[in-house]
Design an enzyme around this catalytic site. Sequence first.
Site, mmCIF file in Angstrom:
data_model
loop_
_atom_site.group_PDB
_atom_site.id
_atom_site.type_symbol
_atom_site.label_atom_id
_atom_site.label_comp_id
_atom_site.label_asym_id
_atom_site.label_seq_id
_atom_site.Cartn_x
_atom_site.Cartn_y
_atom_site.Cartn_z
ATOM 1 C CE LYS A 74 -3.911 2.041 2.526
ATOM 2 N NZ LYS A 74 -4.778 1.950 3.736
ATOM 3 C CB SER A 80 -8.120 3.760 2.615
ATOM 4 O OG SER A 80 -7.305 3.107 3.583
ATOM 5 C CB SER A 102 -8.633 1.125 5.623
ATOM 6 O OG SER A 102 -9.315 2.341 5.482
#
Lengths: 489, 97
Positions: free
Chosen positions: A78, A158, A182
Amino acid sequence: MTGLTDLTIAAAREGLKAKRFSATELARAHVAAMERTRALNVFVTETPERALAAAAASDARLAKGEARPLEGIPLAIKDLFCTEGVLTTAGSHILDGFKPPYESTVTAQLWRDGAAMLGKTNMDEFAMGSSTTTSYYRPTINPWARRGDNRPLVPGGSSGGSSAVVAARAALGATGTDTGGSIRQPAAFAGIVGMKPTYGRCSRWGIVAFASSLDQAGPMTRSVRDAAIMLRSMAGHDPRDSTSVDTAVPDYEAALGQGVKGLRVGIPKEYRVDGMSAELDRLWQRGIEWLTAAGAKPVDISLPHTKYALPTYYIIAPAEASSNLARYDGTRFGLRVAGDSLTEMYENTRAEGFGKEVRRRVMIGTYVLSAGYYDAYYIRAQRVRALISRDFTQAFQKVDVILTPTAPSTAFAIGEKADDPIAMYLNDVFTVTVNLAGLPGISVPAGLSADGLPLGLQLIAKAFDEETLFRAAEVVEEAAGFTARPGGY
Amino acid sequence: MALDRTTVAHIARLARIKVKEHELDALAGELGGILAWVEQLQEVNVDGVEPMTGSVTPGMKLKMREDVVDDGGIRDKVLGNAPKSAAGFFAVPKVIE
């Protein structure tokens, strides 16, 4: 060799050891998959050269019989994790060109254990969102689509780039971070496993901060075992994060296969929310039946302050964010927009550098921390947080693990819910309690909706009892037998 | 809770984010809507409840380290991402005339 991208981490590990294929072949197959799936906009930055260089080193170690725990495993990271010398954006314009001169602890441990980086995945700006549509680098598209409907869907958020890349078979696993859901919500939207460890289990050092009392890194994978494998490398005490806990990291894989006989599974009545779809309710019921059939005992429990969790979160998280994001002022890194004075430079830089959702949250956070409102909003939210945490403490006197749905809906179309921030916030209604209480949680793909989209079930355990979490998750995973695959890649 | 334009402009100023005049009304609506929604926390009885300031598990001891410098001497690295630097410093617009 497309078959290589279908493997689990566990199977790839065996294949490499048995020399059925090389780390270089495995890396090449994933680099090719990464190129094939570019239309999904999964990566902000691709690093194929790094993946291939790491694979070459892994092949040398494998040849010598010196394989490390994640030797030759290609992973996606990420874009919230700082990676030395590799662009790190947090999905924000304000970090334009930022190449960290250091490596986050979690990623450093993955490389220490032999993993290879394929690239940095897209995400909601500063991890604020549930759809990966607030990224400065355009939305990521979910490889799943509704049956008979080709509108592009969100991969959740997210950590939506990470969920999409794993679902699309362009990485064997990925890192995510979870502040209010997330990791778990995007995992549910993409039909994969997503695990948020106990607060303090993984170091936050080198992860771009959103809300420091809630943020936690975790694995996103295609099996529960793979999550256990990845977490062991990611976890552990780090002197550079004062909130990381100095307690031994167990061999999580060893907990698998022990079943759930005699385990007490809490079913919280407050999670049966208004407007919950009948199919989600049925899936939850089926989850209870699966665990019961495996020897667990369902217990009705109450978590009375559940309905206050989201409003509590939307005071605490923005408050912490407004403080953490004060550092983006055009002085030390990233974007600078000129101004006639220093203050004007700050204001112009932040006006242009932050997207609308980030601006909204920084302003809410600034307001609830400002003189005259601090007690009424922020301190009150911290008190309610204590009550939410106490609900769990009391429930865990009666049960060992809690079963709930992961998200109130399946993946929605890009653009849906975009005009109403509160509708978007409701995505995290089942996950956010876990962050407020600092507990470990995992989402397991458990079925498909009538229109062919993945649905997830969430398990929650006591602090630092990830082993029970993995055990129960494996039972749900096996009973669900989720083998469906997305078509859109 | 309804917010007016003046309050929104004040919050923007505190947050050091330039907000254009024509955006103030829309922002007042958005932020006011969120504040009205979190207002429901007022109905919770929190008498005698200590604020929870973090999520470190109770009973888990956090480690202290020696209070010594253990990093440094990396000025060029620190300045490496600066939009503007000069003579080993971060450079910003003139503050004092």
